[in-house]
Design a protein around this motif. Structure first.
Motif, PDB file in Angstrom:
ATOM      1  N   TYR A  25      41.943  38.788  36.178  1.00  0.00           N
ATOM      2  CA  TYR A  25      40.677  39.350  35.714  1.00  0.00           C
ATOM      3  C   TYR A  25      40.107  40.290  36.765  1.00  0.00           C
ATOM      4  O   TYR A  25      39.513  41.306  36.441  1.00  0.00           O
ATOM      5  CB  TYR A  25      39.672  38.238  35.410  1.00  0.00           C
ATOM      6  N   ALA A  26      40.271  39.955  38.028  1.00  0.00           N
ATOM      7  CA  ALA A  26      39.761  40.764  39.134  1.00  0.00           C
ATOM      8  C   ALA A  26      40.900  41.572  39.747  1.00  0.00           C
ATOM      9  O   ALA A  26      42.025  41.087  39.844  1.00  0.00           O
ATOM     10  CB  ALA A  26      39.129  39.869  40.193  1.00  0.00           C
ATOM     11  N   SER A  27      40.582  42.767  40.167  1.00  0.00           N
ATOM     12  CA  SER A  27      41.562  43.608  40.863  1.00  0.00           C
ATOM     13  C   SER A  27      41.415  43.409  42.373  1.00  0.00           C
ATOM     14  O   SER A  27      40.455  42.781  42.840  1.00  0.00           O
ATOM     15  CB  SER A  27      41.316  45.079  40.516  1.00  0.00           C
ATOM     16  N   ILE A  28      42.352  43.962  43.107  1.00  0.00           N
ATOM     17  CA  ILE A  28      42.245  43.940  44.575  1.00  0.00           C
ATOM     18  C   ILE A  28      40.958  44.645  44.997  1.00  0.00           C
ATOM     19  O   ILE A  28      40.246  44.170  45.886  1.00  0.00           O
ATOM     20  CB  ILE A  28      43.477  44.611  45.235  1.00  0.00           C
ATOM     21  N   ASP A  29      40.633  45.763  44.339  1.00  0.00           N
ATOM     22  CA  ASP A  29      39.388  46.483  44.646  1.00  0.00           C
ATOM     23  C   ASP A  29      38.166  45.609  44.387  1.00  0.00           C
ATOM     24  O   ASP A  29      37.216  45.622  45.180  1.00  0.00           O
ATOM     25  CB  ASP A  29      39.284  47.771  43.828  1.00  0.00           C
ATOM     26  N   ASP A  30      38.176  44.860  43.276  1.00  0.00           N
ATOM     27  CA  ASP A  30      37.058  43.952  42.980  1.00  0.00           C
ATOM     28  C   ASP A  30      36.887  42.942  44.112  1.00  0.00           C
ATOM     29  O   ASP A  30      35.765  42.700  44.583  1.00  0.00           O
ATOM     30  CB  ASP A  30      37.295  43.182  41.676  1.00  0.00           C
ATOM     31  N   LEU A  31      37.988  42.363  44.555  1.00  0.00           N
ATOM     32  CA  LEU A  31      37.939  41.370  45.633  1.00  0.00           C
ATOM     33  C   LEU A  31      37.444  41.998  46.931  1.00  0.00           C
ATOM     34  O   LEU A  31      36.603  41.428  47.623  1.00  0.00           O
ATOM     35  CB  LEU A  31      39.316  40.725  45.836  1.00  0.00           C
ATOM     36  N   GLU A  32      37.939  43.177  47.254  1.00  0.00           N
ATOM     37  CA  GLU A  32      37.509  43.850  48.488  1.00  0.00           C
ATOM     38  C   GLU A  32      36.022  44.195  48.451  1.00  0.00           C
ATOM     39  O   GLU A  32      35.314  44.001  49.444  1.00  0.00           O
ATOM     40  CB  GLU A  32      38.354  45.103  48.724  1.00  0.00           C
ATOM     41  N   HIS A  33      35.523  44.698  47.309  1.00  0.00           N
ATOM     42  CA  HIS A  33      34.088  45.002  47.192  1.00  0.00           C
ATOM     43  C   HIS A  33      33.249  43.737  47.300  1.00  0.00           C
ATOM     44  O   HIS A  33      32.211  43.733  47.961  1.00  0.00           O
ATOM     45  CB  HIS A  33      33.799  45.726  45.868  1.00  0.00           C
ATOM     46  N   PHE A  34      33.688  42.669  46.665  1.00  0.00           N
ATOM     47  CA  PHE A  34      32.982  41.391  46.728  1.00  0.00           C
ATOM     48  C   PHE A  34      32.903  40.909  48.182  1.00  0.00           C
ATOM     49  O   PHE A  34      31.835  40.523  48.663  1.00  0.00           O
ATOM     50  CB  PHE A  34      33.706  40.359  45.854  1.00  0.00           C
ATOM     51  N   ALA A  35      34.024  40.933  48.879  1.00  0.00           N
ATOM     52  CA  ALA A  35      34.068  40.458  50.268  1.00  0.00           C
ATOM     53  C   ALA A  35      33.259  41.359  51.198  1.00  0.00           C
ATOM     54  O   ALA A  35      32.507  40.866  52.051  1.00  0.00           O
ATOM     55  CB  ALA A  35      35.511  40.364  50.740  1.00  0.00           C
TER      56      ALA A  35
END
Length: 159
Positions: A14-24
């Protein structure tokens, strides 16, 4: 490889690598190099939850997209991934940096027993034997998840 494209035949996150990086980055959290495996571990956890509604297509491999889900009073479109689900996957991926999201659940062994008038049993509590609960994740998912517990309704009246 992580593929967060809902319309792709190998959609697996559901989440992309970009989503994870922005979240972090928004939370000043440093991510290790193994971002893909963190997202996969988070998906493994999410796949085990009891979801509201029904799969949008019987043949889909992941629980979402779903139909017949009401979120915040609105019918959720059956062709999209809700934002709280993407956020929850990122939260779980962060947890997966230091914790096993799906440990084996074992009962604590009996440490000692005694029968001298009253029964006493002491259990050796080993934290590695209990499944962790992610209350913040479950709170964000809200109505997307159906409780796997039980409830009892009762009425108490004063006479």
């Amino acid at each position: 490889m992580i593929n967060a494209d809902l319309n792709s035949s190998n959609f697996n996150s559901y989440a992309s690598i970009d989503d994870l990086e922005h979240f972090a980055n928004a939370r000043d959290i440093s991510l290790p190099d193994n971002k893909e495996s963190l997202l996969i571990k988070a998906m493994d956890y999410l796949n085990g939850l009891n979801w509201a509604g029904k799969k949008a297509k019987q043949s889909q491999t992941l629980p979402f997209p779903r139909k017949n889900i009401v979120l915040d009073g609105y019918l959720l479109p059956s062709n999209e991934i809700p934002t709280p689900l993407i956020t929850a996957q990122c939260m779980l991926a962060i947890e997966a940096i230091s914790d096993d999201l799906l440990p084996s659940v074992r009962e604590a062994p009996v440490k000692s027993e005694s029968i001298a008038g009253a029964l006493t049993v002491a259990y050796a509590v080993d934290e590695s034997g209990f499944k962790p609960q992610y209350t913040a994740v479950m709170s964000i998912l809200g109505d997307l998840v159906v409780s796997s517990g039980f409830s009892i309704n009762c009425i108490a009246e004063r006479s």
